[in-house]
Design an enzyme around this catalytic site. Structure first.
Site, PDB file in Angstrom:
ATOM      1  N   ASP A   1       0.761  -1.251   0.082  1.00 34.82           N
ATOM      2  CA  ASP A   1       0.116  -0.125   0.081  1.00 34.82           C
ATOM      3  C   ASP A   1       0.973   1.314   0.028  1.00 34.82           C
ATOM      4  OD1 ASP A   1      -2.869  -0.624   0.246  1.00 34.82           O
ATOM      5  OD2 ASP A   1      -2.001  -1.941   2.013  1.00 34.82           O
TER       6      ASP A   1
ATOM      7  N   ASP B   1     -10.314  -5.343  -0.973  1.00 36.83           N
ATOM      8  CA  ASP B   1      -9.302  -5.023   0.222  1.00 36.83           C
ATOM      9  C   ASP B   1      -9.838  -4.208   1.141  1.00 36.83           C
ATOM     10  OD1 ASP B   1      -7.024  -4.040   1.242  1.00 36.83           O
ATOM     11  OD2 ASP B   1      -6.366  -2.784  -0.614  1.00 36.83           O
TER      12      ASP B   1
HETATM   13  C1  DX5 Z   1      -6.191   0.438   3.004  1.00 38.46           C
HETATM   14  C2  DX5 Z   1      -5.217  -0.596   2.330  1.00 38.46           C
HETATM   15  C3  DX5 Z   1      -5.483  -1.954   2.935  1.00 38.46           C
HETATM   16  C4  DX5 Z   1      -5.112  -2.223   4.161  1.00 38.46           C
HETATM   17  C5  DX5 Z   1      -5.993  -3.823   4.768  1.00 38.46           C
HETATM   18  O1  DX5 Z   1      -6.006   1.482   2.870  1.00 38.46           O
HETATM   19  O2  DX5 Z   1      -5.528  -0.685   0.922  1.00 38.46           O
HETATM   20  O3  DX5 Z   1      -4.648  -2.895   2.022  1.00 38.46           O
HETATM   21  O4  DX5 Z   1      -3.887  -2.675   4.450  1.00 38.46           O
HETATM   22  O5  DX5 Z   1      -5.676  -3.774   5.931  1.00 38.46           O
HETATM   23  P1  DX5 Z   1      -6.656  -4.566   6.887  1.00 38.46           P
HETATM   24  O6  DX5 Z   1      -6.680  -6.151   6.253  1.00 38.46           O
HETATM   25  O7  DX5 Z   1      -6.144  -4.531   8.075  1.00 38.46           O
HETATM   26  O8  DX5 Z   1      -8.056  -4.112   6.602  1.00 38.46           O
HETATM   27 ZN    ZN Z   2      -4.620  -2.152  -0.553  1.00 37.39          ZN
END
Ligand code: DX5
Ligand code: ZN
Length: 209
Positions: A31, A168
């Site tokens: 990310d 995601d």
């Molecule tokens: C949010 C990101 C995600 C995040 C997901 O902005 O795009 O990829 O890291 O994290 P979790 O799985 O903890 O929701």
């Molecule tokens: Zn992401």
């Protein structure tokens, strides 16, 4: 389901060690946040390039940045296999996706929770992955937005088989299953995997292997 752990939830003191624990994953999700499109600032191309040296796994780079077209080439050169940009972050989505492909990467478009799936209607010829955000982008550890299940189903009805739907945000074994039932082929998970004692077991659980 294919599973992409998000390095955002890895221990930032030892990303390389964390990466070596993810051999069972289908790819690694990075990310990239710019402190502009969202408030946080995370990984730059240099970090991704350094980790490219220690694994041949697919690197899925999620550009959570404004004007992503300015950064595509850098991340392609750093070793990205998939580059995903936000539909809301560029005035020239079709051109930017086309540019990702011309850099030799698979092209993804991310839709934040408030963005309509209609956005993808005229980009089918240049897109490989539709990333349906099931939280608002910006940080890990948020609750899954159930309103997005309907969007996954709508996107699935619009696309051909060669385009992958990925989800995601807020993914755990229950929400992954719900997304899969609506048509998602892959998922990104941060907290669920890195918050577990055994990353491989958590990945297998999400994949339902
Ligand atoms: C949010 C990101 C995600 C995040 C997901 O902005 O795009 O990829 O890291 O994290 P979790 O799985 O903890 O929701
Ligand atoms: Zn992401």
């Amino acid at each position: 389901m294919k599973v992409y752990p998000s390095m955002l939830s890895a221990n930032p003191c030892c990303l390389g060690d964390e990466l070596r624990e993810l051999a069972e994953a289908d790819g690694i999700h990075w990310d990239v946040m710019d402190g502009n499109f969202v408030n946080s600032i995370t990984f730059g191309a240099q970090i991704i390039k350094a980790h490219r040296e220690i694994t041949s796994q697919i690197f899925d780079v999620h550009l959570i940045v404004a004007n992503p077209e300015n950064h595509i080439e850098n991340f392609a050169k750093a070793g990205a296999d998939i580059i995903t940009i936000h539909a809301e972050a560029t005035a020239h989505l079709h051109a930017a996706l086309n540019f990702i492909k011309s850099c030799g990467c698979r092209a993804g478009v991310a839709l934040t929770p408030s963005t309509s799936p209609d956005f993808i209607q005229y980009i089918m010829d240049v897109v490989d992955v539709i990333l349906v955000m099931t939280v608002n982008p910006g940080r890990a550890g948020q609750s899954f937005l159930y309103s997005q299940l309907e969007k996954i189903r709508d996107v699935a009805e619009m696309i051909s088989d060669d385009i992958e739907i990925c989800v995601d945000g807020g993914i755990n074994s229950d929400t992954a299953k719900a997304c899969e039932q609506m048509g998602a082929a892959s998922c990104v998970a941060g907290s669920y995997i890195f918050g577990s004692d055994n990353y491989s077991a958590a990945i297998r659980e999400l994949a339902d292997k």
